[in-house]
Scaffold this motif. Structure first.
Motif, mmCIF file in Angstrom:
data_model
loop_
_atom_site.group_PDB
_atom_site.id
_atom_site.type_symbol
_atom_site.label_atom_id
_atom_site.label_comp_id
_atom_site.label_asym_id
_atom_site.label_seq_id
_atom_site.Cartn_x
_atom_site.Cartn_y
_atom_site.Cartn_z
ATOM 1 N N GLN A 433 -3.391 8.071 30.496
ATOM 2 C CA GLN A 433 -3.405 6.852 31.192
ATOM 3 C C GLN A 433 -2.074 6.706 32.043
ATOM 4 O OE1 GLN A 433 -4.688 4.307 27.628
ATOM 5 N NE2 GLN A 433 -6.254 3.493 29.289
ATOM 6 N N GLU A 434 -0.936 7.029 30.995
ATOM 7 C CA GLU A 434 0.344 6.525 32.005
ATOM 8 C C GLU A 434 0.709 7.713 33.192
ATOM 9 O OE1 GLU A 434 5.149 6.786 30.763
ATOM 10 O OE2 GLU A 434 3.429 6.060 29.239
ATOM 11 N N ILE A 435 0.243 9.080 32.805
ATOM 12 C CA ILE A 435 0.403 10.064 34.001
ATOM 13 C C ILE A 435 -0.489 9.613 34.926
ATOM 14 C CG2 ILE A 435 -0.039 12.319 34.525
ATOM 15 C CD1 ILE A 435 0.584 13.255 31.351
ATOM 16 N N GLY A 479 7.671 12.338 11.442
ATOM 17 C CA GLY A 479 7.046 11.119 11.102
ATOM 18 C C GLY A 479 6.969 10.684 12.566
ATOM 19 N N ALA A 480 7.289 11.131 13.781
ATOM 20 C CA ALA A 480 7.154 10.555 14.957
ATOM 21 C C ALA A 480 6.196 11.594 16.007
ATOM 22 C CB ALA A 480 8.639 10.218 15.524
ATOM 23 N N GLU A 481 5.617 10.808 16.836
ATOM 24 C CA GLU A 481 4.934 11.804 17.772
ATOM 25 C C GLU A 481 5.726 12.376 18.953
ATOM 26 O OE1 GLU A 481 1.172 9.769 19.233
ATOM 27 O OE2 GLU A 481 2.184 8.108 18.471
ATOM 28 N N GLU A 508 7.700 8.224 25.251
ATOM 29 C CA GLU A 508 8.234 7.243 26.282
ATOM 30 C C GLU A 508 8.925 8.381 27.343
ATOM 31 O OE1 GLU A 508 11.177 7.533 23.135
ATOM 32 O OE2 GLU A 508 8.944 7.195 23.341
ATOM 33 N N ARG A 509 9.076 9.627 27.097
ATOM 34 C CA ARG A 509 9.544 10.380 28.266
ATOM 35 C C ARG A 509 8.809 11.584 28.734
ATOM 36 N NH1 ARG A 509 13.596 13.606 25.525
ATOM 37 N NH2 ARG A 509 14.328 14.216 27.657
ATOM 38 N N VAL A 510 7.331 11.705 28.209
ATOM 39 C CA VAL A 510 6.567 12.740 28.561
ATOM 40 C C VAL A 510 6.287 12.692 30.240
ATOM 41 C CG1 VAL A 510 4.630 11.686 27.703
ATOM 42 C CG2 VAL A 510 4.661 14.143 27.771
ATOM 43 N N THR A 511 5.793 11.484 30.690
ATOM 44 C CA THR A 511 5.413 11.178 31.785
ATOM 45 C C THR A 511 6.583 11.694 32.909
ATOM 46 O OG1 THR A 511 3.873 9.786 31.166
ATOM 47 C CG2 THR A 511 4.694 9.618 33.668
ATOM 48 N N ASP A 512 7.859 11.227 32.591
ATOM 49 C CA ASP A 512 9.093 11.648 33.303
ATOM 50 C C ASP A 512 9.108 13.254 33.573
ATOM 51 O OD1 ASP A 512 9.639 8.976 33.808
ATOM 52 O OD2 ASP A 512 11.028 8.867 32.207
ATOM 53 N N ALA A 513 8.857 13.863 32.314
ATOM 54 C CA ALA A 513 8.942 15.193 32.160
ATOM 55 C C ALA A 513 7.915 15.927 33.224
ATOM 56 C CB ALA A 513 8.667 15.693 30.709
ATOM 57 N N VAL A 514 6.773 15.332 33.210
ATOM 58 C CA VAL A 514 5.582 15.881 34.004
ATOM 59 C C VAL A 514 5.987 15.562 35.475
ATOM 60 C CG1 VAL A 514 3.432 15.373 34.914
ATOM 61 C CG2 VAL A 514 3.635 15.450 32.401
ATOM 62 N N GLU A 515 6.577 14.522 35.870
ATOM 63 C CA GLU A 515 7.199 14.302 37.001
ATOM 64 C C GLU A 515 8.162 15.311 37.736
ATOM 65 O OE1 GLU A 515 7.365 10.282 40.042
ATOM 66 O OE2 GLU A 515 8.295 10.278 38.007
ATOM 67 N N LYS A 516 9.065 15.416 36.603
ATOM 68 C CA LYS A 516 10.058 16.494 37.118
ATOM 69 C C LYS A 516 9.474 17.882 37.201
ATOM 70 C CE LYS A 516 14.176 14.811 34.829
ATOM 71 N NZ LYS A 516 15.133 14.954 33.734
ATOM 72 N N ILE A 517 8.385 18.308 36.435
ATOM 73 C CA ILE A 517 7.574 19.599 36.696
ATOM 74 C C ILE A 517 7.026 19.578 38.209
ATOM 75 C CG2 ILE A 517 5.753 21.086 35.898
ATOM 76 C CD1 ILE A 517 6.481 19.859 32.997
ATOM 77 N N VAL A 518 6.414 18.566 38.505
ATOM 78 C CA VAL A 518 5.673 18.396 39.814
ATOM 79 C C VAL A 518 6.653 18.488 40.880
ATOM 80 C CG1 VAL A 518 4.291 16.922 41.043
ATOM 81 C CG2 VAL A 518 3.657 17.212 38.619
ATOM 82 N N ASP A 519 7.797 17.547 40.735
ATOM 83 C CA ASP A 519 8.727 17.619 41.783
ATOM 84 C C ASP A 519 9.422 18.946 41.954
ATOM 85 O OD1 ASP A 519 8.222 15.032 42.373
ATOM 86 O OD2 ASP A 519 9.943 14.511 41.281
#
Length: 556
Positions: A433-435, A479-481, A508-519
């Motif tokens: 949803q966030e992506i 214990g964390a995702e 909380e950082r995965v969407t930013d990572a995807v955006e860096k990949i796309v850019d």
């Protein structure tokens, strides 16, 4: 589509009554859960995190309006008003009461549907190209052969308790839209030099803990030998597949450990003993099944071309939807419509009861009462006249089903993840949803072009992350995702398994990572025509690693 005969009706009804008795004994305490578990799984009933889940088969992804209405009815009466379409061309209900499951199965049987073999160590729902019977690049419709395999494999006494679950996919087109090379058996319909129909046979593909691309063991198998050769493969697997370790029990491990040449030799030897037996398909039987799948009589509708051009000029959103979600049909006056179940910020693959009812009504009025479910968790209307695209679009808009994103970055595949699944390590839905929200602008999506993101909440890979152009795998660490990223995967005719790019990212950082990949991709591509996958295969992972981690890249 295939219609049940007297045997089918009697068989499915008897299985429903058998399960009704089993559920009653479980609820009364006569059956303990350990004894009940294999019985419920044979009928598609899982126990998830919060409730039971029922998985209903949609064989080779084909259904009609009456059946879709029944799926809507079940969602409304027995669930919470929605269903979830999966990457195996099934639908899942996440909240049924166990006491209601026999009634659900009975209602499904009334429209020739069932939940048999949607679980367990058996041959699962046989899947096929969602554009089957309509695609311009099709050699032959794969669905008759998928139906033959379904009939043969249903409660097969020899193959009902395999070392592990077993999945078969069939495609009949130049483009592989069924991901056959990541299945236990993949069948690619083709013609030989004399015009005879047959199959290229692939064995040993799969995702999950050990992702492997299938190996081709036969370049051409005549159609009459379909069951004979498949039986030979199954017998070799049933004999030698490991039962001591479920993580090494799939046929892909057998192929890997035995070697493709030796495994092929064993299959061919078993095949030689079976040739000419009752498993050989008579031409009359193939023709009889094929007649069920005769395409509808499509009248000429040349007026659609002029009308379509005018509508596109008047409505930019409609034009965008046509360009993205309508593919060429083998009949020039028609198109194949993808109904996106990926609204911006929505849950991939979910459809409400009202949306399912609306799709049924649209299919009955405009699409010759044919509906398909794709393994990419969308709905297909395979035969829509160009002249009818405008009213179809308006009807879809009214239901929130006209998102113009088929094949784009927001057309995300995702499993239910930790919100529902007892096996998951991390959530898939909120990440999707966030992506989707981040990249929801239509112009931005168009600029990025074709890009497939696929998300799994655990290593079982129900979200097909291994073959995503960008794949996200949810893992648990201390214990964390955490989300591991793979790049360069593909599930088409040039199948590849994505490469792990580096250490994982917090939610909380995965969407930013995807955006860096796309850019990064947008900065290095050779013109707009070069897709993300093509660019990645040209330059490799290093530019993306540098963008994500700098010059020092930690291992995953």
């Amino acid at each position: 589509m295939y219609r049940y005969d007297e045997f089918d009706h009697a068989f499915v009804s008897s299985r429903v009554e058998q399960f009704r008795d089993q559920v009653a004994r479980r609820l009364s305490g006569e059956l303990a859960e350990d004894a009940f578990k294999p019985l419920r799984l044979m009928n598609g009933v899982y126990l998830q995190l919060h409730a039971y889940m029922l998985r209903v088969a949609i064989p080779y992804g084909t259904l009609n309006g009456r059946q879709m209405r029944m799926l809507a009815h079940i969602a409304r009466k027995y669930d919470r008003g929605y269903g979830h379409f999966t990457t195996r061309q099934n639908i899942q209900y996440n909240w049924p009461r166990l006491s209601d499951t026999p009634a659900i199965l009975s209602e499904l049987a009334s429209v020739e549907m069932h939940a048999l073999q949607t679980s367990g160590n058996c041959i699962r729902n046989v899947t096929a190209d969602h554009f089957a019977g309509a695609a311009a690049d099709e050699v032959a419709d794969p669905r008759p052969y998928a139906e033959i395999l379904r009939q043969w494999s249903s409660v097969h006494p020899e193959f009902s308790f395999l070392p592990r679950k077993f999945k078969i996919a069939v495609t009949g087109a130049e483009r592989d839209r069924a991901a056959i090379q990541v299945h236990d058996i993949g069948l690619h319909l083709k013609k030989d030099a004399d015009g005879r129909i047959g199959f290229a046979v692939y064995v040993g593909g799969g995702q999950g803990r050990t992702p492997l691309v299938a190996k081709k063991i036969r370049d051409f198998l005549p159609e009459e030998d379909l069951l004979t050769y498949t039986t030979a493969i199954m017998r070799v697997y049933n004999l030698h597949g490991r039962r001591d370790n479920k993580y090494k029990a799939r046929i892909k491990i057998l192929v890997h450990e035995t070697g493709v040449e030796e495994l092929t030799r064993q299959v061919e030897e078993e095949f030689s003993h079976l040739q000419g037996t009752e498993l050989t398909l008579p031409a009359a039987d193939i023709e009889a099944i094929t007649r069920y799948f005769a395409p509808p009589d499509l009248p000429q509708r040349p007026e659609g071309w002029a009308g379509l051009a005018g509508w596109k000029k008047q409505d930019e959103n409609f034009a965008r939807w046509v360009d993205q979600n309508v593919q060429p049909h083998k009949h020039p006056d028609y198109g194949m419509v993808t109904v996106s179940l990926k609204p911006i910020g929505g849950i991939p693959g979910d459809a409400s009861d009202s949306q399912m009812d609306a799709i049924a009504e649209i299919a009955e009025e405009y699409a010759f009462d044919e509906i398909r479910i794709s393994h990419e968790q969308n709905v297909i209307l395979p035969h829509v006249a160009l002249a009818d695209l405008e009213p179809v679009y308006r009807a879809l808009v009214a239901q929130g089903l006209a998102t113009a994103n088929a094949g784009l970055i927001t057309d995300i595949i995702a499993c239910p993840g930790l919100d529902y699944c007892a096996l998951a390590n991390a959530r898939s839905i909120p990440v999707a949803q966030e992506i989707s929200t981040r990249f929801g602008d239509p112009d931005r999506q168009a600029e990025i072009g074709e890009l497939k993101i696929k998300i799994s909440g655990c290593i079982n890979a129900c979200g097909h992350h291994h073959v995503g152009h960008i794949g996200l795998l949810g893992v648990e660490k201390k214990g964390a995702e955490l989300y591991q990223i793979t790049l360069g995967g593909s599930g088409d005719e040039h199948t590849s398994i994505g490469e792990i790019i580096g250490r994982g990212f917090e939610p909380e950082r995965v969407t930013d990572a995807v955006e860096k990949i796309v850019d990064t991709y947008l900065g290095l591509r050779l013109g707009k025509e070069e897709t993300f996958l093509a660019a990645y295969r040209r330059v490799g992972p290093q530019p993306f690693k540098d963008a994500l981690y700098g010059s020092t890249v930690e291992a995953a």
